[in-house]
Write a protein that holds these residues in place. Structure first.
Motif, PDB file in Angstrom:
ATOM      1  N   GLU A  86      42.447 -14.277  23.370  1.00 41.46           N
ATOM      2  CA  GLU A  86      41.752 -14.288  24.711  1.00 41.46           C
ATOM      3  C   GLU A  86      41.927 -16.031  25.093  1.00 41.46           C
ATOM      4  N   HIS A  87      41.736 -16.727  24.095  1.00 37.09           N
ATOM      5  CA  HIS A  87      41.694 -18.234  24.311  1.00 37.09           C
ATOM      6  C   HIS A  87      42.860 -18.743  24.834  1.00 37.09           C
ATOM      7  N   PHE A  88      43.995 -18.269  24.369  1.00 35.39           N
ATOM      8  CA  PHE A  88      45.520 -18.493  24.660  1.00 35.39           C
ATOM      9  C   PHE A  88      45.987 -17.631  25.744  1.00 35.39           C
ATOM     10  N   ASP A  89      45.148 -16.848  26.141  1.00 40.30           N
ATOM     11  CA  ASP A  89      45.835 -15.781  27.175  1.00 40.30           C
ATOM     12  C   ASP A  89      47.046 -14.817  26.847  1.00 40.30           C
ATOM     13  N   GLY A  90      47.160 -14.725  25.501  1.00 43.54           N
ATOM     14  CA  GLY A  90      48.136 -13.895  24.882  1.00 43.54           C
ATOM     15  C   GLY A  90      49.556 -14.553  24.673  1.00 43.54           C
ATOM     16  N   ASP A  91      49.347 -15.803  24.781  1.00 40.26           N
ATOM     17  CA  ASP A  91      50.465 -16.602  24.886  1.00 40.26           C
ATOM     18  C   ASP A  91      50.797 -17.180  23.360  1.00 40.26           C
ATOM     19  N   TRP A  92      51.929 -16.811  22.735  1.00 35.60           N
ATOM     20  CA  TRP A  92      52.282 -17.334  21.292  1.00 35.60           C
ATOM     21  C   TRP A  92      52.622 -18.726  21.510  1.00 35.60           C
ATOM     22  N   ASN A  93      53.424 -19.112  22.452  1.00 37.27           N
ATOM     23  CA  ASN A  93      53.596 -20.504  22.583  1.00 37.27           C
ATOM     24  C   ASN A  93      52.612 -21.440  22.743  1.00 37.27           C
ATOM     25  N   ALA A  94      51.700 -21.081  23.541  1.00 38.40           N
ATOM     26  CA  ALA A  94      50.558 -21.779  23.553  1.00 38.40           C
ATOM     27  C   ALA A  94      49.772 -22.024  22.193  1.00 38.40           C
ATOM     28  N   PHE A  95      49.616 -21.026  21.586  1.00 41.89           N
ATOM     29  CA  PHE A  95      48.905 -20.843  20.285  1.00 41.89           C
ATOM     30  C   PHE A  95      49.743 -21.640  19.215  1.00 41.89           C
ATOM     31  N   GLU A  96      51.040 -21.617  19.131  1.00 45.28           N
ATOM     32  CA  GLU A  96      51.875 -22.525  18.075  1.00 45.28           C
ATOM     33  C   GLU A  96      51.900 -23.883  18.763  1.00 45.28           C
ATOM     34  N   GLN A  97      51.869 -24.223  20.090  1.00 49.55           N
ATOM     35  CA  GLN A  97      51.860 -25.682  20.622  1.00 49.55           C
ATOM     36  C   GLN A  97      50.395 -26.397  20.067  1.00 49.55           C
ATOM     37  N   ALA A  98      49.433 -25.459  20.068  1.00 45.99           N
ATOM     38  CA  ALA A  98      47.929 -26.034  19.926  1.00 45.99           C
ATOM     39  C   ALA A  98      48.058 -26.448  18.401  1.00 45.99           C
ATOM     40  N   ILE A  99      48.674 -25.485  17.356  1.00 46.70           N
ATOM     41  CA  ILE A  99      48.879 -25.949  16.043  1.00 46.70           C
ATOM     42  C   ILE A  99      49.469 -27.193  15.968  1.00 46.70           C
ATOM     43  N   ILE A 100      50.500 -27.397  16.838  1.00 42.65           N
ATOM     44  CA  ILE A 100      51.475 -28.646  16.606  1.00 42.65           C
ATOM     45  C   ILE A 100      50.562 -29.712  17.289  1.00 42.65           C
ATOM     46  N   ASP A 101      49.644 -29.681  17.982  1.00 42.15           N
ATOM     47  CA  ASP A 101      48.912 -30.823  18.554  1.00 42.15           C
ATOM     48  C   ASP A 101      47.684 -30.955  17.782  1.00 42.15           C
ATOM     49  N   GLY A 102      47.544 -30.349  16.703  1.00 41.50           N
ATOM     50  CA  GLY A 102      46.422 -30.343  16.036  1.00 41.50           C
ATOM     51  C   GLY A 102      44.928 -29.878  16.556  1.00 41.50           C
ATOM     52  N   TYR A 103      45.164 -28.811  17.329  1.00 39.42           N
ATOM     53  CA  TYR A 103      43.830 -28.314  17.990  1.00 39.42           C
ATOM     54  C   TYR A 103      42.952 -27.956  16.980  1.00 39.42           C
TER      55      TYR A 103
END
Length: 220
Positions: free
Chosen positions: A75-92
């Motif tokens: 829900e938070h990343f609107d079903g987008d894997w790339n957004a989820f992975e980028q969040a990890i890379i960015d230290g979310y």
């Protein structure tokens, strides 16, 4: 079946599941298999190529990050894997998400940094297509379970795991995967194990499936 395929070297990572056609003749001639079994297997594999982000994350084996956490991430990343992975890379800071604590945050980062683990799941990204479920769930904010945190454990008669969690969300309750002092109810099915015992130890109210349904009926 999976153990046989791994033992014969046909599956080395999750992505290999989508390339079993390379071993068709060998699979068909494997004891207990045949052409029909192979076709059913392939149909099942092909069907799984389209996957929602929450189900994909729940299947990755990240400790404490299961179906409920997967839905929150979805829900938070609107079903987008790339957004989820980028969040990890960015230290979310995943503790900003509902029901996420420091341990879950650490588990996500530890899992992602494990290069050996990544060799198993990363090939999947080239084989599957992430889809978004286009449906709106009707949520009733005025139920006996509104605002309550509820854990379901054991095998339920009328609900699959996903169905009971969706039902709880529709009742404006929060489905949880572990029993804590903040849990309000534990719905107990057949062969309930340690979660039931922990609920009893903490004095948390347990409900059979029938009792759960009876409370809903009385509330209506």
């Amino acid at each position: 079946t999976l153990e046989k395929f791994i033992g014969r070297g046909w599956i080395r990572n999750f992505g290999d599941l989508y390339e079993l056609d390379r071993h068709k003749d060998e699979i068909v001639n494997t004891e207990g298999f045949g052409e029909k079994s192979y076709q059913r297997l392939q149909a099942s594999v092909e069907k799984s190529r389209k996957c929602t982000l929450d189900k994909f994350i729940a299947g990755l084996g990240i400790p404490m990050v299961g179906r409920h956490a997967g839905r929150i991430i979805n829900e938070h990343f609107d079903g987008d894997w790339n957004a989820f992975e980028q969040a990890i890379i960015d230290g979310y800071d995943f503790t900003a998400l509902p029901d996420f604590g420091q341990i879950m945050r650490t588990n996500i980062y530890t899992w992602y940094a494990d290069e050996d683990e990544a060799k198993f799941w990363r090939p999947l990204l080239d084989k599957i297509e992430f889809i978004k479920e286009n449906h709106t769930m009707n949520v009733n904010n005025n139920t006996v379970f509104s605002g309550k945190t509820i854990v379901a454990t054991g095998k339920l008669e009328n609900y699959t795991r996903d169905e009971i969690q969706a039902k709880l969300v529709s009742l404006s309750a929060t489905p949880a995967s572990s029993v804590t002092k903040n849990t309000d109810y534990v719905i107990v099915g057949e062969k309930a194990g340690s979660k039931l015992q922990k609920a009893l130890n903490l004095g948390i109210r347990t409900l059979t499936e029938d009792e759960f349904e009876d409370m809903l009926t009385a509330n209506n």
